[in-house]
Scaffold this motif. Structure first.
Motif, mmCIF file in Angstrom:
data_model
loop_
_atom_site.group_PDB
_atom_site.id
_atom_site.type_symbol
_atom_site.label_atom_id
_atom_site.label_comp_id
_atom_site.label_asym_id
_atom_site.label_seq_id
_atom_site.Cartn_x
_atom_site.Cartn_y
_atom_site.Cartn_z
ATOM 1 N N ASN A 1 1.099 -1.225 0.195
ATOM 2 C CA ASN A 1 -0.018 0.135 0.105
ATOM 3 C C ASN A 1 0.738 0.784 -0.277
ATOM 4 O O ASN A 1 2.167 1.792 0.447
ATOM 5 C CB ASN A 1 -0.744 -0.201 1.312
ATOM 6 C CG ASN A 1 -2.225 0.048 1.223
ATOM 7 O OD1 ASN A 1 -3.362 0.011 1.996
ATOM 8 N ND2 ASN A 1 -3.030 0.563 -0.348
ATOM 9 N N MET B 1 -4.131 -0.878 -4.806
ATOM 10 C CA MET B 1 -4.704 -1.986 -4.519
ATOM 11 C C MET B 1 -5.691 -2.355 -5.770
ATOM 12 O O MET B 1 -6.315 -3.213 -5.617
ATOM 13 C CB MET B 1 -4.992 -1.707 -3.095
ATOM 14 C CG MET B 1 -3.746 -1.319 -1.808
ATOM 15 S SD MET B 1 -3.768 -3.334 -1.390
ATOM 16 C CE MET B 1 -1.847 -3.170 -1.406
ATOM 17 N N LYS C 1 -7.402 -10.393 -8.865
ATOM 18 C CA LYS C 1 -7.804 -11.404 -8.291
ATOM 19 C C LYS C 1 -9.101 -11.976 -8.435
ATOM 20 O O LYS C 1 -9.850 -12.302 -8.243
ATOM 21 C CB LYS C 1 -8.255 -10.848 -6.807
ATOM 22 C CG LYS C 1 -6.992 -10.998 -5.512
ATOM 23 C CD LYS C 1 -7.136 -10.652 -4.115
ATOM 24 C CE LYS C 1 -6.592 -11.556 -3.151
ATOM 25 N NZ LYS C 1 -6.557 -10.720 -1.732
ATOM 26 N N LEU D 1 -4.283 -5.034 -8.008
ATOM 27 C CA LEU D 1 -4.206 -6.437 -6.983
ATOM 28 C C LEU D 1 -5.858 -6.953 -7.392
ATOM 29 O O LEU D 1 -6.213 -7.950 -7.582
ATOM 30 C CB LEU D 1 -3.897 -6.113 -5.740
ATOM 31 C CG LEU D 1 -2.650 -6.129 -5.268
ATOM 32 C CD1 LEU D 1 -2.241 -5.619 -4.301
ATOM 33 C CD2 LEU D 1 -1.782 -7.268 -6.276
ATOM 34 N N ALA D 2 -7.113 -5.692 -6.844
ATOM 35 C CA ALA D 2 -8.416 -6.317 -6.693
ATOM 36 C C ALA D 2 -8.752 -6.450 -7.825
ATOM 37 O O ALA D 2 -9.587 -7.771 -7.916
ATOM 38 C CB ALA D 2 -9.036 -5.719 -5.562
ATOM 39 N N MET E 1 -3.198 -2.139 4.479
ATOM 40 C CA MET E 1 -3.328 -3.215 3.953
ATOM 41 C C MET E 1 -2.362 -4.550 4.757
ATOM 42 O O MET E 1 -1.266 -4.375 4.488
ATOM 43 C CB MET E 1 -3.077 -3.401 2.359
ATOM 44 C CG MET E 1 -3.487 -4.835 2.071
ATOM 45 S SD MET E 1 -5.590 -5.238 1.907
ATOM 46 C CE MET E 1 -6.413 -6.493 2.438
ATOM 47 N N ASP F 1 -7.101 -4.677 -1.558
ATOM 48 C CA ASP F 1 -6.810 -6.144 -2.349
ATOM 49 C C ASP F 1 -7.771 -6.832 -3.028
ATOM 50 O O ASP F 1 -7.450 -7.581 -3.014
ATOM 51 C CB ASP F 1 -5.247 -6.626 -2.230
ATOM 52 C CG ASP F 1 -5.765 -7.935 -1.148
ATOM 53 O OD1 ASP F 1 -7.157 -7.622 -0.091
ATOM 54 O OD2 ASP F 1 -4.441 -8.939 -0.774
#
Ligand SMILES: C[S@@+](CC[C@H](N)C(=O)[O-])C[C@H]1O[C@@H](n2cnc3c(N)ncnc32)[C@H](O)[C@@H]1O
Length: 205
Positions: A4, A75, A82, A78-79, A17, A52
């Protein structure tokens, strides 16, 4: 590992995070947490300060649609990856400051989640008001917080974890500030081992 960037202007203090090793041990079933908080399959949702994507992905898989918001583009990336890996398509990722929530969403939503962030927000009433304004009548705000226990007691993988003891909020502290924003207290659910979820509902005007 992507970290972060807490130097971003407006970043809430003490909300970096956590590292994924112990965070994933602490939250083995985020989808069960969402059920306990009342997220439903027909809901339009916001995951505010999504990090994330721990909760974003199961939220996108269990509701109609999610807007995941974070101030840190790293972030959000990343999210997003995913979500792609999980085949969660009912979500979008928006960079912005949580205080300025209204312009970040198209329409009021049924469910706003603020997980593991509220303890660090300098103006909690302002954020609660922003969340309230983003809800439809009858919509719910769920705030997931660490219990107000000593940090020394909240160990994961053998180490004390979570925010400093002095900034942790009791359920009563959370209820007091959020009800001032005009939301009704709906209930508190336990999220063992160290968290609770405080749930609020937007009343008819
Ligand atoms: C401790 S993490 C929690 C992430 C996720 N909700 C979870 O429970 O795993 C807090 C997140 O809040 C974000 N954040 C900090 N200040 C913010 C702000 N002013 N507006 C939006 N997001 C913010 C950080 O970038 C970080 O990703």
């Amino acid at each position: 590992m992507v970290k972060n960037d807490s130097t971003i202007a407006g970043f809430f203090p003490a909300t970096v995070m956590p590292d994924p090793d112990w965070w994933q041990v602490l939250w083995p079933s985020p989808e069960q947490v969402l059920i306990a908080l009342g997220a439903g399959s027909q809901m339009e949702a916001v995951d505010l300060c999504c990090g994330d994507g721990l909760f974003t992905v199961p939220l996108a898989l269990s509701t109609r649609h999610v807007v995941a918001i974070d101030i840190d583009p790293g972030m959000l990336a990343l999210a997003r990856s995913k979500a792609t890996a999980a085949g969660a398509t009912a979500c979008e990722f928006v960079q912005g400051d949580a205080y300025a929530l209204a312009p970040l969403i198209r329409e009021p939503v049924d469910f706003v989640l603020i997980a593991n962030t509220f303890h660090g927000v300098p103006d909690k009433l302002r954020l609660a008001r922003a969340a309230a304004a983003a809800l439809k009548t009858g919509g719910r705000l769920a705030i997931v917080n660490w219990h107000q226990r000593s940090r020394e007691e909240t160990t994961v993988l053998g180490e004390p974890r979570g925010p400093r003891t002095d900034i942790r909020m009791s359920p009563a502290d959370t209820v007091a500030v959020v009800t001032r924003a005009g939301l009704k207290h709906f209930g508190v659910v336990e999220l063992p081992p160290y968290h609770y979820g405080a749930v609020f509902q937007k009343p008819a005007e």
